[in-house]
Design a protein around this motif. Structure first.
Motif, short mmCIF file in Angstrom:
data_model
loop_
_atom_site.label_atom_id
_atom_site.label_comp_id
_atom_site.label_asym_id
_atom_site.label_seq_id
_atom_site.Cartn_x
_atom_site.Cartn_y
_atom_site.Cartn_z
N GLY A 102 0.79 -1.22 0.00
CA GLY A 102 0.00 0.00 0.00
C GLY A 102 0.82 1.27 0.00
N GLY A 103 2.14 1.16 0.05
CA GLY A 103 3.01 2.32 -0.03
C GLY A 103 3.51 2.85 1.30
N ALA A 104 3.20 2.16 2.39
CA ALA A 104 3.63 2.62 3.70
C ALA A 104 5.04 2.14 4.02
N VAL A 105 5.70 2.90 4.88
CA VAL A 105 7.00 2.52 5.41
C VAL A 105 6.84 2.13 6.88
N ARG A 106 6.10 2.94 7.64
CA ARG A 106 5.94 2.66 9.06
C ARG A 106 4.97 1.51 9.30
N VAL A 107 5.42 0.54 10.08
CA VAL A 107 4.58 -0.51 10.63
C VAL A 107 4.97 -0.62 12.09
N SER A 108 4.07 -0.26 12.98
CA SER A 108 4.40 -0.30 14.41
C SER A 108 3.99 -1.63 15.01
N THR A 109 4.47 -1.87 16.21
CA THR A 109 4.16 -3.10 16.92
C THR A 109 3.82 -2.80 18.37
N GLU A 110 2.77 -3.43 18.85
CA GLU A 110 2.45 -3.42 20.28
C GLU A 110 3.37 -4.45 20.92
N LEU A 111 4.42 -3.97 21.56
CA LEU A 111 5.56 -4.81 21.92
C LEU A 111 5.55 -5.21 23.39
N GLY A 112 5.69 -6.51 23.62
CA GLY A 112 6.05 -6.97 24.95
C GLY A 112 4.96 -7.58 25.79
N ALA A 113 3.70 -7.57 25.34
CA ALA A 113 2.67 -8.25 26.12
C ALA A 113 2.94 -9.75 26.07
N GLN A 114 2.89 -10.39 27.21
CA GLN A 114 3.10 -11.84 27.25
C GLN A 114 2.45 -12.38 28.51
N MET A 115 1.71 -13.46 28.34
CA MET A 115 1.04 -14.07 29.48
C MET A 115 2.06 -14.62 30.49
N ASP A 116 1.72 -14.44 31.74
CA ASP A 116 2.51 -15.02 32.84
C ASP A 116 3.95 -14.54 32.87
N LYS A 117 4.20 -13.28 32.46
CA LYS A 117 5.56 -12.74 32.52
C LYS A 117 5.62 -11.46 33.34
N CYS A 118 4.64 -11.22 34.17
CA CYS A 118 4.67 -10.01 34.97
C CYS A 118 5.86 -10.05 35.93
N TYR A 119 6.59 -8.93 36.01
CA TYR A 119 7.80 -8.79 36.84
C TYR A 119 8.91 -9.74 36.40
N ASP A 120 8.84 -10.19 35.16
CA ASP A 120 9.85 -11.11 34.64
C ASP A 120 10.19 -10.76 33.20
N PHE A 121 10.14 -9.46 32.88
CA PHE A 121 10.37 -9.00 31.51
C PHE A 121 11.40 -7.89 31.58
N SER A 122 12.59 -8.15 31.06
CA SER A 122 13.68 -7.19 31.17
C SER A 122 13.77 -6.30 29.95
N LEU A 123 14.56 -5.22 30.06
CA LEU A 123 14.78 -4.37 28.90
C LEU A 123 15.47 -5.15 27.77
N ALA A 124 16.32 -6.09 28.13
CA ALA A 124 16.96 -6.92 27.11
C ALA A 124 15.94 -7.77 26.37
N ASP A 125 14.91 -8.23 27.09
CA ASP A 125 13.85 -9.00 26.43
C ASP A 125 13.14 -8.16 25.38
N TYR A 126 12.82 -6.92 25.74
CA TYR A 126 12.18 -6.03 24.77
C TYR A 126 13.08 -5.83 23.55
N ARG A 127 14.36 -5.63 23.80
CA ARG A 127 15.30 -5.39 22.69
C ARG A 127 15.38 -6.59 21.76
N HIS A 128 15.52 -7.78 22.33
CA HIS A 128 15.64 -8.98 21.51
C HIS A 128 14.36 -9.21 20.69
N MET A 129 13.22 -8.92 21.29
CA MET A 129 11.96 -9.13 20.59
C MET A 129 11.86 -8.18 19.39
N LEU A 130 12.20 -6.91 19.59
CA LEU A 130 12.09 -5.98 18.48
C LEU A 130 13.17 -6.23 17.43
N ASP A 131 14.36 -6.68 17.83
CA ASP A 131 15.39 -7.00 16.85
C ASP A 131 14.84 -8.00 15.83
#
Length: 736
Positions: free
Chosen positions: A466-495
């Motif tokens: 359709g001609g778009a460049v931007r595609v965003s992502t709702e990043l980091g929601a995961q079941m049963d990972k409350c208080y167990d999600f590090s900044l490194a986890d976010y980085r690896h997921m987006l990579d």
């Protein structure tokens, strides 16, 4: 504030300066979802906004909740936040309402704009000269006895039969409007659907299980009896004349779906919901703030659809609009559309067994049922695009914003096309890590890893086409990972998601809190889904800046230029979800959507193309900046240099318009790889059998035309791959 004309087309950027890479602009910076889950003093919200900006986020996405929405306090807070964000240069997006699917008091059950569904009831009627029912010996005496009256004691002439009410609501306690009555001769009696306990303590207490065996109907006897109905409601009767053997008399009733949400197939419903948002979510204060000089409003956001119907999605004028788009009246084919589970979230990866299917007069199954169901699904996507996505985008432009949507997925809606049409009118495309199946720790050995890749590239492909460049992502929601999600986890997921074409993250999420809230504070989903961040109590908060700087530079790079891809893989299907409740349930999602790994390991970038996209005008053209020039698909976008079609994965069928486009592309010199046998039939119906026309169209693509300019077995840049040409397909050593 972006000019309205610019908001009606995708945003693009041709070049990236050294200065912008060193110091990315706010629009390059990541966003974060900001849950407004309870009333919070305005001063606290402004403090949170400043903390979010200081951490390097360039945009907030306000997610309203029922406890803090559509009242004076919410409107006052929104106006204040918009004013402060303008001073900070921070973008502000917000959800369409406080729940998903979109719902407002204007469009709930009992209004003219609520989502509708079509359900049926059936009576089994014995005609004169009853014959044995093939494949159902011994069952004939067990059928429900229909009350009939007429000449000859109800045999050998016209009869009067009570119109059956919905099988799951015989007393019409949910209301209902009779849409149609259809009869057909039964050639093999199947089993009925069952209403059973859902086992879900939070949702609907019952669910409908598809039949174990479909009832086969003689397709030549499908008869519309709607004009012969007398009376109304449960007292309605129909005068008709059944032929020999057993007949099914089926009545179809429209009613409000139990979700009580806005119809996504009716433009009037969308307008009614948006009127409510104008008056009660934005209000005069919010509208003025969005229209002020230098306003930083960005997007009006729709989360995943998660729509449910007990049978078929419907709308008041769907019948007429189906006829206008598909070229035939669907009434007599309504029995063949019924497939319980197809119109629910999440759509199953394999089509559910229909209650009724088609057969010839001798009882041999035919493809008519599959075809009219394909026509229905295409029509539903048509209306979703025109009466929902495009309409909301037009409204958003009036507020100086864009409509951002997590479009189509989880439903029987075509995702590639939906994203393509959304961005073409200026909307923004968003995916999400949870529904796609990305899970930390990120590993290729995870059962959802490849499904998530295919899922994401389906959405990204549509946006790029359709001609778009931007595609965003709702990043980091995961079941049963409350208080167990590090900044490194976010980085690896987006990579990983960056690699498939996603460009900008929206972290899930930051929960607005009262300043005195004790640790760990209140999360939007308790402790079920990954934590809700805040700057007061999370020790990692001070480390966000390094990661947001890294993300901002990555976004700046990825959103420069035009995205390109080498190969398009043809796929006609939906996107189910991997967000099924826990790790064990998530692993039941499909392993993959396409077999792209050999292509990837050979160095090719792969995306997915739908049949409507293949057939649309302008899809075939000349590549201006490809490695070897020549014919490509979507020359102004991905510029695919090859198309792969495995007809067996599509049931051996392809829509006639797509088949003709395939032939045009082959004639123009596009590289086409047919895996196995070519398509042999039409995927849809359109009121006539077009199988022969499909075979004629694709024949030139499978005649082993010679390829020129490439050495067999070597990597082909994509001028002309053809079945039988002698070129080795990557990783196989043979041609298909």
């Amino acid at each position: 504030m972006t000019a309205p004309a610019d908001l009606r087309r995708p945003a693009t950027r041709a070049a990236l300066t050294r200065a912008r890479f060193a110091t990315p602009e706010m629009t390059d910076r990541p966003g974060i979802r900001w849950w407004w889950q309870q009333p919070v003093p305005v001063e606290e919200l402004l403090e949170e906004l400043r903390a979010i900006a200081a951490a390097g986020f360039g945009e907030v996405e306000i997610a309203f909740s029922p406890g803090f929405w559509a009242d004076a306090a919410q409107r006052e807070a929104l106006a204040a936040v918009l004013a402060e964000a303008r001073q900070l240069g921070v973008g502000v997006a917000m959800t369409l309402g406080a729940a998903w699917p979109l719902q407002t008091p204007n469009t709930t059950r009992g209004t003219a704009y609520a989502a509708q569904e079509l359900q049926y009831g059936v009576r089994w009627v014995e005609g004169e000269g009853r014959a044995e029912i093939r494949g159902d010996a011994g069952r004939a005496g067990a059928e429900e006895s229909a009350e009939t009256h007429g000449p000859g004691g109800g045999r050998g002439g016209a009869v009067t039969t009570p119109v059956p009410t919905p099988f799951d609501d015989a007393e019409l306690t949910r209301g209902g409007r009779l849409v149609a009555v259809v009869a057909a001769r039964v050639v093999r009696r199947g089993t009925p659907p069952r209403v059973v306990d859902s086992g879900n303590p939070w949702g609907k207490p019952t669910k409908i299980i598809a039949p174990e065996h479909s009832t086969l109907l003689d397709e030549t006897t499908l008869t519309d009896l709607t004009g012969q109905v007398r009376g109304e409601g449960a007292g309605a009767v129909v005068d008709w004349e059944p032929g020999p053997a057993q007949w099914a008399l089926m009545a179809f009733w429209s009613r409000d779906s139990e979700q009580g949400v806005t119809s996504f197939l009716d433009g009037a419903a969308a307008r009614a919901a948006l009127t409510y948002l104008d008056e009660h979510q934005l209000g005069p204060e919010g509208a003025a703030a969005l229209g002020a000089e230098g306003a930083t409003g960005t997007e009006l956001f729709e989360d995943s659809l998660e729509l449910n119907a007990d049978c078929l999605f419907w709308s008041p004028d769907l019948h007429e609009r189906f006829r206008a788009r598909r070229g035939y009246d669907p009434t007599r084919y309504l029995p063949l559309l019924i497939a319980h589970g197809q119109c629910r979230y999440w759509v199953p990866e394999a089509p559910p067994r229909p209650d009724f299917d088609s057969a010839d007069p001798d009882g041999a199954p035919t493809s008519l049922g599959r075809r009219v169901r394909a026509d229905y699904d295409r029509t539903v996507t048509d209306l979703y695009v025109t009466d929902h996505l495009a309409l909301i985008q037009d409204w958003a432009v009036g507020h100086g914003m864009r409509h951002k949507a997590q479009a189509a997925y989880g439903q029987n809606l075509e995702p590639v096309r939906s994203f393509r049409e959304l961005v073409r009118c200026g909307g923004r495309a968003e995916v999400e890590s949870l529904n796609s199946g990305d899970r930390v720790p990120i590993s290729m050995g995870h059962p959802n890893w490849r499904f998530a890749l295919d899922w994401q590239r389906s959405c990204v492909a549509g946006a790029h086409q359709g001609g778009a460049v931007r595609v965003s992502t709702e990043l980091g929601a995961q079941m049963d990972k409350c208080y167990d999600f590090s900044l490194a986890d976010y980085r690896h997921m987006l990579d990983k998601e960056w690699a498939v074409g996603i460009t900008k993250p929206f972290v899930h999420g930051f929960a607005a809190q009262d300043g005195e809230a004790p640790w760990p504070t209140r999360g939007r989903f308790g402790t079920v889904v990954s934590e809700s961040w805040n700057h007061r109590h999370f020790p990692q908060w001070e480390h966000w800046k390094g990661l947001t700087d890294y993300w901002a530079r990555g976004t700046a790079v990825l959103e420069t230029g035009t995205p390109r891809a080498d190969v398009a893989v043809y796929r006609d299907g939906f996107l189910t979800t991997a967000a099924r409740g826990n790790a064990e349930a998530d692993a039941t999602a499909p392993g993959r959507l396409i077999d792209a790994e050999p292509l990837e390991r050979a160095g090719y970038n792969v995306q997915i193309l739908d049949p409507v996209g293949l057939a649309e005008e302008g899809a075939i053209g000349v590549g201006r900046d490809t490695e070897a020039g020549g014919t490509v698909l979507f020359p102004g976008g991905p510029a695919y240099r090859a198309l792969v079609l495995d007809a067996a994965l599509q049931g051996g069928a392809i829509p006639l318009d797509a088949a003709r486009a395939l032939a045009r592309a082959a004639a123009a010199g596009l590289a086409i790889v047919l895996v196995g046998r070519p398509p042999t039939g039409d995927a849809g119906w359109g009121g006539a059998d077009a199988d022969a026309a499909v075979r004629e169209a694709v024949a030139p693509c499978s005649r082993g035309r010679a390829c020129s300019g490439w050495t067999p077995g070597r990597r082909c840049p994509g001028r002309s791959w053809h079945s039988g040409c002698g070129l080795a397909w990557p990783g196989t050593g043979r041609c298909y």
